[in-house]
Design a protein around this motif. Structure first.
Motif, PDB file in Angstrom:
ATOM      1  N   LYS A   2       0.850  -1.185   0.000  1.00  9.32           N
ATOM      2  CA  LYS A   2       0.000   0.000   0.000  1.00  9.32           C
ATOM      3  C   LYS A   2       0.889   1.240   0.000  1.00  9.32           C
ATOM      4  O   LYS A   2       1.946   1.259   0.629  1.00  9.32           O
ATOM      5  CB  LYS A   2      -0.933  -0.011   1.202  1.00  9.32           C
ATOM      6  N   VAL A   3       0.437   2.271  -0.716  1.00 12.81           N
ATOM      7  CA  VAL A   3       1.203   3.487  -0.928  1.00 12.81           C
ATOM      8  C   VAL A   3       0.327   4.697  -0.629  1.00 12.81           C
ATOM      9  O   VAL A   3      -0.861   4.705  -0.955  1.00 12.81           O
ATOM     10  CB  VAL A   3       1.666   3.592  -2.406  1.00 12.81           C
ATOM     11  N   MET A   4       0.941   5.714  -0.053  1.00 18.75           N
ATOM     12  CA  MET A   4       0.319   7.032   0.041  1.00 18.75           C
ATOM     13  C   MET A   4       1.250   7.974  -0.692  1.00 18.75           C
ATOM     14  O   MET A   4       2.393   8.169  -0.272  1.00 18.75           O
ATOM     15  CB  MET A   4       0.113   7.460   1.484  1.00 18.75           C
ATOM     16  N   ASP A   5       0.804   8.507  -1.804  1.00 17.84           N
ATOM     17  CA  ASP A   5       1.592   9.442  -2.594  1.00 17.84           C
ATOM     18  C   ASP A   5       1.100  10.853  -2.291  1.00 17.84           C
ATOM     19  O   ASP A   5      -0.063  11.184  -2.557  1.00 17.84           O
ATOM     20  CB  ASP A   5       1.455   9.147  -4.089  1.00 17.84           C
ATOM     21  N   LEU A   6       1.987  11.657  -1.718  1.00 21.62           N
ATOM     22  CA  LEU A   6       1.660  13.024  -1.344  1.00 21.62           C
ATOM     23  C   LEU A   6       2.083  13.955  -2.473  1.00 21.62           C
ATOM     24  O   LEU A   6       3.264  14.065  -2.782  1.00 21.62           O
ATOM     25  CB  LEU A   6       2.368  13.419  -0.048  1.00 21.62           C
ATOM     26  N   PHE A   7       1.108  14.599  -3.098  1.00 22.10           N
ATOM     27  CA  PHE A   7       1.323  15.508  -4.220  1.00 22.10           C
ATOM     28  C   PHE A   7       1.312  16.944  -3.731  1.00 22.10           C
ATOM     29  O   PHE A   7       0.398  17.341  -2.999  1.00 22.10           O
ATOM     30  CB  PHE A   7       0.205  15.362  -5.259  1.00 22.10           C
ATOM     31  N   GLU A   8       2.303  17.710  -4.164  1.00 22.74           N
ATOM     32  CA  GLU A   8       2.306  19.155  -3.945  1.00 22.74           C
ATOM     33  C   GLU A   8       2.228  19.796  -5.326  1.00 22.74           C
ATOM     34  O   GLU A   8       2.944  19.390  -6.246  1.00 22.74           O
ATOM     35  CB  GLU A   8       3.565  19.591  -3.214  1.00 22.74           C
TER      36      GLU A   8
END
Length: 130
Positions: free
Chosen positions: A93-99
């Motif tokens: 599982k991944v959490m990709d934090l986009f700015e």
């Protein structure tokens, strides 16, 4: 915020289709990625490296989160079933934090957040050619 949500869904769809060109087009020209395995890289070389290490991606979206403070960030949470070039299937599982760039829907920075221990313990570093 709606534009950010659309970008995250487009990203997950393109990642699942191994459409790295579409992914890179989501980034600003100087956009970067921070990866637990590879450190900080410009988006183009990072996704070229991922493409070279992959034979198949299956993305199962779980949720998308947007800022409650109005910031230019959003997070995609998904399961990644990653088949690497030697045929090994790695599921995590991944959490990709986009700015995002101010006033834009272009990604300026992407931080990949996942536990690397299970991956390293069972498969090693799959970004490196054998």
């Amino acid at each position: 915020m709606q534009a950010y949500i659309e970008v995250l869904h487009k990203y997950m769809k393109a990642l699942g289709e191994s459409d790295y060109g579409t992914i890179v087009d989501l980034f600003a020209p100087d956009g970067k990625v921070l990866s637990p395995f590879l450190g900080e890289m410009h988006a183009g070389p990072f996704f070229a490296r991922l493409q070279g290490a992959s034979t198949r991606n299956l993305i199962t979206p779980i949720d998308v989160f947007t800022s409650t403070t109005g910031s230019n960030r959003a997070t995609a949470y998904f399961q990644y079933d990653w088949t690497v070039t030697d045929g090994t299937l790695i599921t995590f599982k991944v959490m990709d934090l986009f700015e995002f760039e101010e006033g834009s829907d272009k990604v300026s920075y992407l931080t990949l957040i996942y536990d690397t221990h299970p991956i390293r313990a069972t498969a090693g570093n799959k970004y490196e050619a054998s």
